[in-house]
Design an enzyme around this catalytic site. Structure first.
Site, PDB file in Angstrom:
ATOM      1  N   TYR A   1       8.989 -53.941 -26.596  1.00  0.00           N
ATOM      2  CA  TYR A   1       9.478 -53.251 -25.392  1.00  0.00           C
ATOM      3  C   TYR A   1       9.690 -51.800 -25.819  1.00  0.00           C
ATOM      4  CZ  TYR A   1      12.413 -53.153 -21.081  1.00  0.00           C
ATOM      5  OH  TYR A   1      12.946 -52.923 -19.828  1.00  0.00           O
TER       6      TYR A   1
ATOM      7  N   GLU B   1       0.731 -55.621 -16.994  1.00  0.00           N
ATOM      8  CA  GLU B   1       1.432 -54.726 -17.911  1.00  0.00           C
ATOM      9  C   GLU B   1       0.401 -54.086 -18.836  1.00  0.00           C
ATOM     10  OE1 GLU B   1       4.657 -56.677 -19.902  1.00  0.00           O
ATOM     11  OE2 GLU B   1       5.882 -56.773 -18.081  1.00  0.00           O
TER      12      GLU B   1
ATOM     13  N   ASP C   1       5.753 -59.740 -28.482  1.00  0.00           N
ATOM     14  CA  ASP C   1       5.641 -58.635 -27.531  1.00  0.00           C
ATOM     15  C   ASP C   1       6.884 -57.758 -27.645  1.00  0.00           C
ATOM     16  OD1 ASP C   1       4.452 -57.144 -25.496  1.00  0.00           O
ATOM     17  OD2 ASP C   1       5.501 -58.236 -23.926  1.00  0.00           O
TER      18      ASP C   1
ATOM     19  N   LYS D   1       6.185 -65.258 -18.626  1.00  0.00           N
ATOM     20  CA  LYS D   1       5.271 -64.561 -19.534  1.00  0.00           C
ATOM     21  C   LYS D   1       4.354 -65.511 -20.306  1.00  0.00           C
ATOM     22  CE  LYS D   1       5.654 -60.717 -20.282  1.00  0.00           C
ATOM     23  NZ  LYS D   1       5.030 -59.532 -19.654  1.00  0.00           N
TER      24      LYS D   1
ATOM     25  N   HIS E   1       9.303 -46.734 -19.781  1.00  0.00           N
ATOM     26  CA  HIS E   1       9.246 -48.018 -19.095  1.00  0.00           C
ATOM     27  C   HIS E   1      10.617 -48.684 -19.058  1.00  0.00           C
ATOM     28  CE1 HIS E   1       8.018 -52.007 -17.866  1.00  0.00           C
ATOM     29  NE2 HIS E   1       8.433 -52.519 -19.014  1.00  0.00           N
TER      30      HIS E   1
ATOM     31  N   THR F   1      -2.030 -63.953 -21.276  1.00  0.00           N
ATOM     32  CA  THR F   1      -2.077 -62.598 -21.823  1.00  0.00           C
ATOM     33  C   THR F   1      -3.542 -62.300 -22.117  1.00  0.00           C
ATOM     34  OG1 THR F   1       0.115 -62.808 -22.838  1.00  0.00           O
ATOM     35  CG2 THR F   1      -1.329 -61.070 -23.685  1.00  0.00           C
TER      36      THR F   1
ATOM     37  N   GLU G   1      -0.711 -52.542 -22.001  1.00  0.00           N
ATOM     38  CA  GLU G   1      -0.222 -52.559 -23.368  1.00  0.00           C
ATOM     39  C   GLU G   1      -1.382 -52.370 -24.354  1.00  0.00           C
ATOM     40  OE1 GLU G   1       2.432 -55.710 -24.376  1.00  0.00           O
ATOM     41  OE2 GLU G   1       3.169 -55.971 -22.315  1.00  0.00           O
TER      42      GLU G   1
ATOM     43  N   ARG H   1       7.218 -61.471 -11.998  1.00  0.00           N
ATOM     44  CA  ARG H   1       8.509 -60.785 -11.908  1.00  0.00           C
ATOM     45  C   ARG H   1       9.584 -61.627 -11.229  1.00  0.00           C
ATOM     46  NH1 ARG H   1       7.932 -56.899 -15.709  1.00  0.00           N
ATOM     47  NH2 ARG H   1       6.182 -55.528 -15.268  1.00  0.00           N
TER      48      ARG H   1
ATOM     49  N   ARG I   1      19.683 -51.803 -12.716  1.00  0.00           N
ATOM     50  CA  ARG I   1      21.088 -51.565 -13.064  1.00  0.00           C
ATOM     51  C   ARG I   1      21.596 -50.188 -12.660  1.00  0.00           C
ATOM     52  NH1 ARG I   1      18.893 -53.954 -17.617  1.00  0.00           N
ATOM     53  NH2 ARG I   1      18.655 -51.917 -18.623  1.00  0.00           N
TER      54      ARG I   1
ATOM     55  N   GLU J   1       7.019 -50.639 -11.681  1.00  0.00           N
ATOM     56  CA  GLU J   1       7.393 -49.228 -11.708  1.00  0.00           C
ATOM     57  C   GLU J   1       6.627 -48.418 -10.671  1.00  0.00           C
ATOM     58  OE1 GLU J   1       7.846 -47.543 -15.908  1.00  0.00           O
ATOM     59  OE2 GLU J   1       6.698 -49.388 -16.238  1.00  0.00           O
TER      60      GLU J   1
ATOM     61  N   GLN K   1      10.716 -64.301 -13.535  1.00  0.00           N
ATOM     62  CA  GLN K   1      11.474 -63.706 -14.639  1.00  0.00           C
ATOM     63  C   GLN K   1      12.893 -63.343 -14.233  1.00  0.00           C
ATOM     64  OE1 GLN K   1       9.470 -60.439 -16.527  1.00  0.00           O
ATOM     65  NE2 GLN K   1      11.123 -60.037 -17.971  1.00  0.00           N
TER      66      GLN K   1
ATOM     67  N   THR L   1       4.856 -52.675 -22.174  1.00  0.00           N
ATOM     68  CA  THR L   1       4.286 -51.768 -21.184  1.00  0.00           C
ATOM     69  C   THR L   1       4.392 -50.317 -21.632  1.00  0.00           C
ATOM     70  OG1 THR L   1       4.917 -53.305 -19.437  1.00  0.00           O
ATOM     71  CG2 THR L   1       4.368 -51.068 -18.767  1.00  0.00           C
TER      72      THR L   1
ATOM     73  N   ASP M   1      -0.537 -57.954 -20.426  1.00  0.00           N
ATOM     74  CA  ASP M   1       0.431 -59.040 -20.554  1.00  0.00           C
ATOM     75  C   ASP M   1       0.983 -59.364 -19.162  1.00  0.00           C
ATOM     76  OD1 ASP M   1       1.784 -60.966 -21.986  1.00  0.00           O
ATOM     77  OD2 ASP M   1       3.504 -59.691 -22.372  1.00  0.00           O
TER      78      ASP M   1
ATOM     79  N   TYR N   1      15.581 -65.125 -16.797  1.00  0.00           N
ATOM     80  CA  TYR N   1      15.667 -64.369 -18.057  1.00  0.00           C
ATOM     81  C   TYR N   1      17.062 -64.335 -18.675  1.00  0.00           C
ATOM     82  CZ  TYR N   1      17.878 -60.100 -16.217  1.00  0.00           C
ATOM     83  OH  TYR N   1      18.750 -59.192 -15.687  1.00  0.00           O
TER      84      TYR N   1
END
Length: 433
Positions: free
Chosen positions: A131, A202, A129, A256, A136, A260, A204, A240, A145, A367, A243, A353, A236, A247
């Site tokens: 990114y 997600e 997968d 994850k 996104h 899927t 995809e 959250r 952040r 999002e 994760q 995504t 997918d 992560y």
């Protein structure tokens, strides 16, 4: 524009310009076999093969269409794919009488889609997968952040990805059990165990590797598309809250690996070529092994619907487009193999995504609701921040031609409550459950 002797409505996803491959069975013949979608029908390629229609192709005598997956056909390579597609498209043309005027043969090779069961189309070897959407990645980075540090320093230099779990890739229509795991609630100084509370989808697109490469032999970016057999829609699913706790430092794991979902029809790359467009301008210019002059993207309209248990019909909650992806499939393949990693027939790659530049084109609930600060209002008065038990997520997508669509059908999945598990706690004096 070529047309089929089989009636295909303008809004159908499966005109003669598409001809996606799938694996199916029916009540008359329980053996899984390969067919292509045309309008409301499926064309049984195993029967055509028995009648000798593929004798002049590279798959002659190999019985690739009598298999329970597309892998053997995919392994035959690009030349065989083009030959077979040309034969099928010729047979289905409105100005070709071979099938059109042979009712007995038509009865043998054509089945209504409503009368068949679609199965997993590919025996998936590995799953990666990516990114690849800048919008996104920027949105997620801003949420966690701040805007000043939205993108990590490496993001514009390479297609970020991770290795997912092939065994839990499931076909559209498969129910999804809410995953369980460790989370760390805000303000807590230790983790807790329980069902995921921040379950997300997600949006995809995935693509299957038809022919791989030898270990130690990277695939050059200009040759990468020769290895792509076809594309599917991908949801997918993502936990959250699990994760966010797990992560660091190695990335997604339990968040994850539980499911899927993919669509059952594999759209040939050849069918998408009329819809090529330029992707976003890449600044800074990628390193030489990632540079390409091809039109690296495709104009594929994508939609996501949500249906709660209390709704009569699904509600559209977001629309996006494949063309927003920053990193192309060919760049993803070139990067994946630059170490000498050997891709295999049946490997599934997914884009990550796909989000666009507007709020209405964001490709996941994280999002869309800005991590819960802006709930989605449903038509029946309900609100959603995350997916709840009983919710069904439906994704669809298509390319719009002049009077026809090349579409993917849909991928759907309904979320069920977590399964009960028995947890044993051992101490010196007791065992409890």
């Amino acid at each position: 524009m070529i047309r089929s002797f089989i009636e295909v409505k303008p809004e159908s996803h499966f005109p003669i310009q598409n001809l996606p491959y799938g694996v199916f069975r029916d009540n008359e013949n329980k053996n899984p076999r390969i067919g292509v979608a045309i309008g409301d029908y499926v064309l049984d390629l195993s029967v055509l093969d028995e009648f000798g229609f593929f004798d002049e192709t590279d798959v002659s005598g190999k019985r690739v269409f009598h298999q329970s997956s597309l892998n053997k056909f995919m392994q035959a390579g690009k030349k065989a794919w083009k030959e077979v597609r040309a034969v099928i498209q010729h047979l289905l043309r409105e100005d070709v009488s071979i099938l059109r005027d042979n009712q007995s043969l038509c009865n043998k090779v054509l089945k209504q889609q409503k009368d068949i069961e679609l199965l997993m189309p590919v025996e998936i070897k590995n799953y990666t997968d990516f990114y690849a959407s800048k919008e996104h990645a920027s949105n997620v980075g801003t949420i966690f952040r701040g805007k000043e540090n939205a993108l990590m320093p490496n993001w514009v230099h390479l297609p970020v990805g991770y290795h997912g779990r092939a065994s839990s890739v499931v076909i559209s229509g498969t129910d999804i059990y809410r995953p369980q795991g460790q989370t760390n609630p805000t303000g807590s100084n230790k983790p807790i165990f329980g069902p995921c509370k921040q379950l997300d989808f997600e949006l995809e697109v995935g693509y299957f590797i038809g022919t791989g490469n030898e270990l130690g032999m990277p695939i050059p970016v200009e040759e990468a598309e020769d290895h792509i057999f076809g594309l599917v829609l991908v949801n997918d699913w993502s936990a959250r809250d699990i994760q966010s706790w797990e992560y660091q430092p190695l990335g997604p794991f339990l968040s994850k690996n539980f499911a899927t979902s993919i669509s059952p029809w594999v759209v040939p790359l050849e069918a998408l070529k009329p819809f090529r467009v330029n992707g976003p301008v890449q600044d800074p210019e990628p390193l030489p092994y990632l540079r390409t002059t091809n039109l690296g993207s495709f104009d594929i309209h994508l939609e996501v619907f949500l249906k709660s248990e209390n709704m009569e019909k699904p509600q559209l909650i977001t629309s996006s487009n494949y063309k927003y992806l920053y990193w192309s499939m060919e760049q993803q393949i070139a990067h994946h193999t630059i170490t000498g990693c050997n891709l295999q027939t049946g490997d599934l790659m997914a884009t990550g995504t796909i989000s666009g530049p507007t709020k209405e084109s964001r490709g996941c609930l994280l999002e869309l609701t800005w991590r819960g600060k802006e709930p989605i209002q449903l038509d029946n008065g309900e609100q959603r921040v995350w997916i709840e038990d009983g919710d069904e997520v439906i994704m669809t997508g298509w390319c719009q031609g002049d009077g026809y669509r090349v579409g993917f059908g849909e991928v759907r999945g309904k979320v069920l409550p977590s399964r009960e598990i028995k947890v044993l706690t051992h101490s010196k004096n007791s065992t409890t459950s």
